[in-house]
Motif scaffolding. Structure first.
Motif, short mmCIF file in Angstrom:
data_model
loop_
_atom_site.label_atom_id
_atom_site.label_comp_id
_atom_site.label_asym_id
_atom_site.label_seq_id
_atom_site.Cartn_x
_atom_site.Cartn_y
_atom_site.Cartn_z
N SER A 40 36.66 39.96 40.24
CA SER A 40 35.54 39.18 40.81
C SER A 40 35.40 37.90 40.98
O SER A 40 35.07 36.59 41.86
N LYS B 174 36.08 34.40 43.41
CA LYS B 174 34.63 34.56 43.47
C LYS B 174 34.54 32.98 44.82
O LYS B 174 33.61 33.43 45.60
N LEU C 241 34.26 35.26 48.75
CA LEU C 241 33.38 36.61 47.98
C LEU C 241 32.10 36.01 48.58
O LEU C 241 31.25 37.08 49.16
N GLY D 54 30.33 36.00 45.99
CA GLY D 54 31.09 35.93 44.73
C GLY D 54 30.18 34.08 44.40
O GLY D 54 30.25 34.55 42.92
#
Lengths: 377, 480
Positions: free
Chosen positions: B115, B119, B122, B126
């Protein structure tokens, strides 16, 4: 303003009526009544006998006489008879609700030359009995669990809970407001971060968790500090610091975080307002700004929040009274539900529903009254 | 087998450090709190030469001290967990537990690494990794989610069966060796035995599966109900709004515990009332998705029917399987794919029922606010139908507050589930869920602490994690 209050009271009365009716229907569902009949009569009663018992005690309509005749004469098998008993909806329910409210005359039935009825208490002549007896007349019914009238039970237990709530409010409201104001007056400061973390932690700790932790740390006889008592039974007669602090703290803590966060948000909003900036530019000291300019406006929102906390506080009361064995209204609710005490459960429900509705009403009116920006006309 | 101590051989090295660090940290935090009350309200001051410096002095010092000591404490805790996971029970109870949780640690590590690496791509998820609070909350929540997955699906983490009883283990303290343990079986009760001689650790771990399955789903259903009713109430207003709001207030005025006691008793379950409520409440996801798709693809019948069929047929089948149960009031549907335990169904329905009015009020408020925006007016001018505007114009723009509330509400649902368990309502008494175990443990609380504390702390940490996660999300979504 008068019209507004009147309308709110009207809506509240309607809500109370609907809620009590729902509670009445749910407590008077057939399985509950059947359980009641069996515990009051005997446990081996047949369905038909249960239905006759319920009919003769005013809970449901009379059983079809043809069914009773066939059942007695054993023209039909016991299973067939059981299947023919009406266990579903019974229009008698509405009349019962009216009787319970006190707007329909109480039922009277004659059996074996003796008149019995809803309003005829044990040891009372049928002629002396009043026609109406419901909660409007102050008669709340008979508790099979406490073996006394529901009014007495609710009064006594309610007084105990009132004491508990008084101390909870006394502890919760000032500390929540102080935490909220301190955190909100300088948003993003170190103090704000610590206090906000604390309030998040308390909102994440339900009463049954904090209560268990408190007992483990402060009251356990095994490893704990043994500062306080893990049971509040004695606190009903003589409450003192040792036996009453833990239950009060447990309830107060869960509500505190929420109120504190609301106060913080409201305070932070006020602190960014134009008039606060003006005051700062004028050179008013920070403490004066907070105390004289910001606080009054910042406390409007928390007021309504405190009032709306009552439904959750009732939740906490039930949990804490069970956990600490303090015999108040919450404890009574658990006992009434566990022992299928219909009238007592209804009585407790009425009290809690009324408390919730009245606090909502106060919160509505108070908000309008305190906030000059809102006009009801 | 010897009984385990809390930290085993690891303790001889790390415990002294712990005993020095923790009081130091506590003093530093306390000092920071006290000092921050007197902090001057200007964070920077101007020098004569025109440069700015931070306030500095004792305030910055205390801030730095708290930061560094906090990091040290965190490192120490990590050391306990990492060395514990490697050494296992040689590092005592903590080590044993840490080793049992090994799959969870690995999964958490992978999640965080992936993640944080991606990030920026996302979206809101994120952005969560920009906020420390949000990351901590997300970590705690994912810890329990992974625990539930690994326990429920792969049967990994629990050391013993949550229901089986071992002789001689009744109310035994944490770290007691199992008497007559067989080869290949775990040799200790890591967190001791409860009143019926069951392993407290395994029950706590299994308890997470109950919560992690029910709480998010119940919240999701409450959101479907709240959204499907709240959007039209806010958008149309008028009589519809009045009626629905009255109903919502009616449910909200009910003290929750009273409602539970009225709904979740065997007598009421026998009348089939919860099942009828399920019939009503479970319809809402179908309505929601049906309207959602139809509003969008109304003008393209081919796509419309295809998507509707893809979504609604499985939903309908699971709906019928969920409400249909042999031997109960609703028993007519032939294709019963799965059976929901009647206790769980009752708990689920009542939790959804309690939560939906609040969601309704939130959605209604948001709809009232958003319907005055220009893009809604533009859509109205375009001639879009009301449901299109509600679901494809208003709802996406209300997603921020709704996502935050969703996280908070899962936490609240977890608390409600615990309350139900605490009063012994709904779930079977031997169920390992946290509320029921707390309820059982509290009866002997003044003598034996260990059966009640682990589930209590587990519940606390999950709800705290959800609250922190919601806070992080709120912060990040406000930043846009």
């Amino acid at each position: 303003m008068g019209m507004f209050i009147l309308r709110r009271v009207g809506v509240m009365a309607l809500t109370a009526l609907c809620l009590t009716f729902i509670v009445f229907v749910m407590t008077n569902l057939y399985p509950n009544l059947e359980k009641l009949a069996k515990s009051e009569g005997n446990f081996r009663m047949h369905e038909v006998e249960v239905a006759t018992w319920l009919a003769s005690n005013g809970y449901r309509s009379a059983v079809d006489p043809e069914l009773i005749r066939q059942f007695r004469a054993e023209e039909i098998t016991r299973d067939e008879a059981a299947a023919m008993v009406n266990t579903g909806f019974d229009p008698r329910l509405f009349r019962n609700y009216g009787e319970w409210l006190g707007i329909v005359p109480g039922w009277q039935l004659e059996r074996d030359g003796e008149i019995r009825g809803r309003c005829i208490l044990p040891g009372m002549e049928a002629a002396d009995a009043p026609r109406f007896c419901g909660i409007l007349q102050g008669y709340w019914g008979w508790s099979t669990f406490a073996k006394t009238t529901v009014g007495d039970v609710v009064g006594e237990r309610g007084w105990q809970t009132l004491k508990l709530m008084f101390w909870v409010m006394l502890l919760m409201v000032p500390s929540a407001l102080i935490i909220g104001v301190l955190a909100g007056m300088r948003e993003g400061s170190g103090l704000d971060r610590t206090l906000s973390t604390f309030s998040i932690a308390t909102t994440a700790t339900p009463e049954y968790v904090s209560g268990v932790i408190f007992i483990a740390v402060f009251a356990s006889s095994a490893v704990g500090l043994k500062w306080f008592k893990g049971s509040a039974t004695q606190a009903m007669e003589n409450p003192n610091f040792e036996n009453f602090l833990l239950p009060v703290l447990t309830i107060a803590l869960y509500g505190m975080g929420y109120i504190a966060r609301m106060t913080r948000a409201s305070m932070a909003e006020v602190m960014t307002a134009q008039y606060i900036r003006t005051a700062r530019l004028k050179g008013v000291s920070f403490s004066n700004i907070v105390m004289k300019h910001a606080l009054r406006n910042a406390l409007i929102a928390p007021f309504t929040v405190i009032m709306l906390q009552f439904p959750w506080l009732l939740n906490g009361v039930v949990i804490v009274e069970t956990l600490f064995n303090y015999k108040g209204i919450g404890w009574t609710l658990v006992q009434a539900a566990g022992n299928n005490d219909i009238e007592l459960l209804l009585g407790v429900s009425v009290v809690s529903v009324v408390v919730v509705l009245v606090t909502q009403l106060i919160s509505d009116i108070g908000y309008v009254y305190l906030n000059p920006r809102i006009s009801v006309t | 087998m010897d009984p385990l101590t809390w930290t085993g051989s690891l303790g001889t090295v790390l415990n002294p450090i712990l005993f020095i660090l923790v009081p130091l940290f506590a003093v530093a935090v306390l000092a920071r709190i006290v000092l921050s009350m007197f902090e001057p309200d200007i964070g920077s001051k101007a020098n004569a030469d025109g440069t700015l410096v931070a306030t500095g002095g004792i305030w910055t010092l205390s801030q730095r001290l708290v930061g560094w000591l906090g990091l040290a404490v965190l490192a120490l805790v990590l050391a306990y967990l990492i060395f514990g996971a490697v050494m296992g029970t040689a590092a005592g109870i903590i080590g044993g537990m840490s080793q049992a949780f090994t799959p969870v640690w690995i999964a958490l590590l992978v999640t965080f690494v992936v993640s944080i690496r991606f990030k920026r791509k996302l979206g809101l998820y994120g952005k969560l990794f920009d906020s420390t609070i949000g990351m901590i909350g997300f970590g705690i929540v994912m810890f329990w989610v992974f625990t539930a997955i690994f326990t429920g699906v792969f049967d990994l983490i629990a050391t013993h069966d949550p229901l089986s009883q071992a002789s001689g283990m009744k109310n035994k303290v944490p770290g007691t060796p199992l008497r007559g343990a067989e080869e290949g079986e775990f040799q200790w009760y890591l967190l001791g035995g409860d009143n019926l001689a069951r392993d407290v650790f395994s029950r706590m771990v299994y308890g997470s599966t109950v919560v992690i399955v029910i709480a998010p789903f119940a919240t999701l259903f409450a959101f479907m109900v709240g959204i499907t009713l709240g959007l039209p109430a806010g958008y149309y207003g008028g009589r519809l709004d009045l009626g629905l709001s009255f109903l919502a207030n009616l449910v909200l005025a009910f003290p929750v515990i009273l409602l539970f006691y009225l709904l979740v008793t065997p007598e009421i379950v026998a009348t089939g009332l919860p099942q009828f409520m399920a019939v009503v409440l479970f319809v809402f996801p179908m309505i929601f998705f049906g309207v959602l798709i139809h509003a969008r693809y109304r003008t393209q019948p081919g796509k419309d029917y295809l998507y509707l069929a893809i979504v609604l047929v499985p939903l309908f089948l699971s709906y019928m399987s969920a409400i249909n149960e042999t031997g109960s009031k609703i028993d007519f549907w032939p294709i019963d794919l799965f059976d929901i335990n009647s206790g769980i169904l009752v708990v689920f329905v009542s939790v959804v029922f309690v939560n939906s009015p609040t969601v309704f009020r939130i959605v209604r408020g948001l709809a009232l606010d958003i319907k005055t925006r220009d893009y809604v007016a533009a859509a109205q001018t375009r001639g879009e139908r009301p449901w299109y505007i509600m679901l494809w114009e208003i709802l996406p723009n209300a997603r921020g507050p709704l996502i935050v509330d969703f996280c908070l509400r899962i936490g609240y649902t977890t608390i409600l589930l615990g309350t139900l368990g605490f009063f012994g309502l709904g779930l079977p008494p031997e169920s390992p869920d946290w509320g029921s175990t707390i309820n059982e443990g509290r009866k002997l609380l003044s003598i034996y602490l260990h059966p009640a504390l682990p589930p209590a702390l587990a519940l606390l940490s999950l709800v705290l994690g959800l609250n922190l996660l919601a806070d992080g999300l709120r912060e990040e979504s406000l930043r846009d």
